[in-house]
Design an enzyme around this catalytic site. Sequence first.
Site, PDB file in Angstrom:
ATOM      1  N   GLU A   1       6.626  -0.266  -5.478  1.00  0.00           N
ATOM      2  CA  GLU A   1       5.494  -0.517  -6.382  1.00  0.00           C
ATOM      3  C   GLU A   1       4.261  -0.498  -5.493  1.00  0.00           C
ATOM      4  O   GLU A   1       4.051  -1.420  -4.703  1.00  0.00           O
ATOM      5  CB  GLU A   1       5.676  -1.856  -7.096  1.00  0.00           C
ATOM      6  CG  GLU A   1       4.764  -2.026  -8.293  1.00  0.00           C
ATOM      7  CD  GLU A   1       3.413  -2.583  -7.898  1.00  0.00           C
ATOM      8  OE1 GLU A   1       2.435  -1.782  -7.866  1.00  0.00           O
ATOM      9  OE2 GLU A   1       3.319  -3.778  -7.608  1.00  0.00           O
ATOM     10  N   LEU A   2       3.476   0.568  -5.613  1.00  0.00           N
ATOM     11  CA  LEU A   2       2.417   0.835  -4.643  1.00  0.00           C
ATOM     12  C   LEU A   2       1.038   0.700  -5.294  1.00  0.00           C
ATOM     13  O   LEU A   2       0.855  -0.071  -6.220  1.00  0.00           O
ATOM     14  CB  LEU A   2       2.643   2.216  -4.033  1.00  0.00           C
ATOM     15  CG  LEU A   2       4.047   2.433  -3.433  1.00  0.00           C
ATOM     16  CD1 LEU A   2       4.226   3.864  -2.949  1.00  0.00           C
ATOM     17  CD2 LEU A   2       4.331   1.439  -2.319  1.00  0.00           C
TER      18      LEU A   2
ATOM     19  N   CYS B   1      -2.704  -4.870  -8.000  1.00  0.00           N
ATOM     20  CA  CYS B   1      -2.341  -3.454  -8.088  1.00  0.00           C
ATOM     21  C   CYS B   1      -2.510  -2.926  -9.504  1.00  0.00           C
ATOM     22  O   CYS B   1      -2.792  -1.755  -9.702  1.00  0.00           O
ATOM     23  CB  CYS B   1      -0.905  -3.243  -7.610  1.00  0.00           C
ATOM     24  SG  CYS B   1       0.294  -4.285  -8.452  1.00  0.00           S
TER      25      CYS B   1
ATOM     26  N   GLU C   1      -7.558   3.149  -4.023  1.00  0.00           N
ATOM     27  CA  GLU C   1      -7.396   1.794  -4.541  1.00  0.00           C
ATOM     28  C   GLU C   1      -8.342   0.863  -3.793  1.00  0.00           C
ATOM     29  O   GLU C   1      -8.196   0.653  -2.594  1.00  0.00           O
ATOM     30  CB  GLU C   1      -5.956   1.308  -4.361  1.00  0.00           C
ATOM     31  CG  GLU C   1      -5.744  -0.094  -4.916  1.00  0.00           C
ATOM     32  CD  GLU C   1      -4.309  -0.570  -4.757  1.00  0.00           C
ATOM     33  OE1 GLU C   1      -3.742  -1.070  -5.744  1.00  0.00           O
ATOM     34  OE2 GLU C   1      -3.766  -0.451  -3.646  1.00  0.00           O
TER      35      GLU C   1
ATOM     36  N   SER D   1       0.826  -1.203   0.000  1.00  0.00           N
ATOM     37  CA  SER D   1       0.000   0.000   0.000  1.00  0.00           C
ATOM     38  C   SER D   1       0.865   1.260   0.000  1.00  0.00           C
ATOM     39  O   SER D   1       2.009   1.259   0.466  1.00  0.00           O
ATOM     40  CB  SER D   1      -0.915   0.012   1.228  1.00  0.00           C
ATOM     41  OG  SER D   1      -0.172   0.293   2.401  1.00  0.00           O
TER      42      SER D   1
END
Length: 467
Positions: free
Chosen positions: A244-245, A278, A372, A225
């Site tokens: 990498e979020l 994601c 998200e 996250s």
Amino acid sequence: MRKGLFSGGRWRAGSGVVEVRDPYTGEVVGAVARADRGQVLDAVRDLTAFRPSLTAYDRAEVLAATAGAVRAERDDFADLISRESGLSVSDGRREVDRAVAQLEYAAEECKRITGEVVGTDVTGARQRRLAITTREPIGVVCAITPFNRPLNQVVTKVAPAVAAGNRVVVKPSEKTPLSAVRFVETLVRSGLPARMIALVVGDPREVVGALLDSGGIDMVTFTGSTAVGKAIARSAGMLKQTYELGDSGALVVMEDADVPAAVAAATAGAFATSGQSCRGVKRVVAHVDVADEVAAGLAAAASALVVGDPRDPTTDVGTLIDEAAALEVERRVALAVAQGAEVLCGGVRAGAQYRPTVLDHVPGNAELVRSETFGPIAPVVRVTDFEHAVDVVNGTSFGLQAGIFTRGLDYARRAAELFEVGALIVNGGPQFESPNIPFGGVKDSGIGREGVKYAIEEMTRVKTIVW
């Protein structure tokens, strides 16, 4: 002895136990050793003391052998993924296939790590020297991975780290550590020197805090996250870092699009891995001229998906990671409905399971699409023209990947120029992936790039020798 703490080349007893529960049944499906702060520090200390001597050929052999072993055990890995994460076993098989592809490509790329030759007689000083650059391993890589792809997220980080000649400590999600344990076993069995890798599971704050405080980490690579990523970044100081979020991945469908193809891509991107990806489809941004057709097609496709026992081979959609995650999806859907969205199908929760849901007329500022949302949701946001679509796509803090469906080159060209994302997929969904292309985002979606070749570049440092 329960595995879960791999340090100094062997499995060790931890200071406690982490139980892993099946999100579908609630049953305990495994338990791993929990590492405390001191054991984490010991693990890093041993990694820093070890100096690997594998050649590029050796590393390629190890990675290729690991790929072969994982492929041979595909069904076992897929079953393990399903039991610990609640994903359908069909999702698990796809994840194993992705992991094998990454390992195979990493085996090739570790033979292609090269530098360059640079002349220095480029100024008035006329210095005739020859500079040669090389890439050397960065050292000890700390790989912190999430729950949503328990095997592939580990492979995404470990394969290029090993290809580059690094030592690596893996901290998998405490919710889904079993696949990581099995992968480390497979890697060592396939020839990796056991002291080149460590694995630690435990309380995230304690374990990550110890890793960052150890003084032995040279790089942090994190997937998870945005909030957690930012917290790690604040503590990591001068360490090399890649993140990498999250994302609010948009799939744009223009009025000239092949609508059935767009619906198929949106269905796959929104509902695979129970919507917990994601790079999945989090928003379907549809031009008003085709929005009715898009919404109806999505609803029909979602309604046809089989929801049930994740280990049943006929199941398309399993569970979310736990009931709390499903409750959060339920809350966001209810808020969107209160703002004017219409539920076309789904919207039903049972424990950790949430049925594939399609909503139409979703406001662009709804939390469901601005944040998200990790769940099997396909929210349709209607736009009046291309400029409106650009505003919607760029109207969040995220920018990982986006897709656009159009038959016109002009829309595709302008989207490539104007969409604030790390990658644009033309006539495909944002879920597209390949091990040989760069993967990463802009804004709050991350820093740095994955994809084997590009991860190797991140995980090496340049040294210059001037002759």
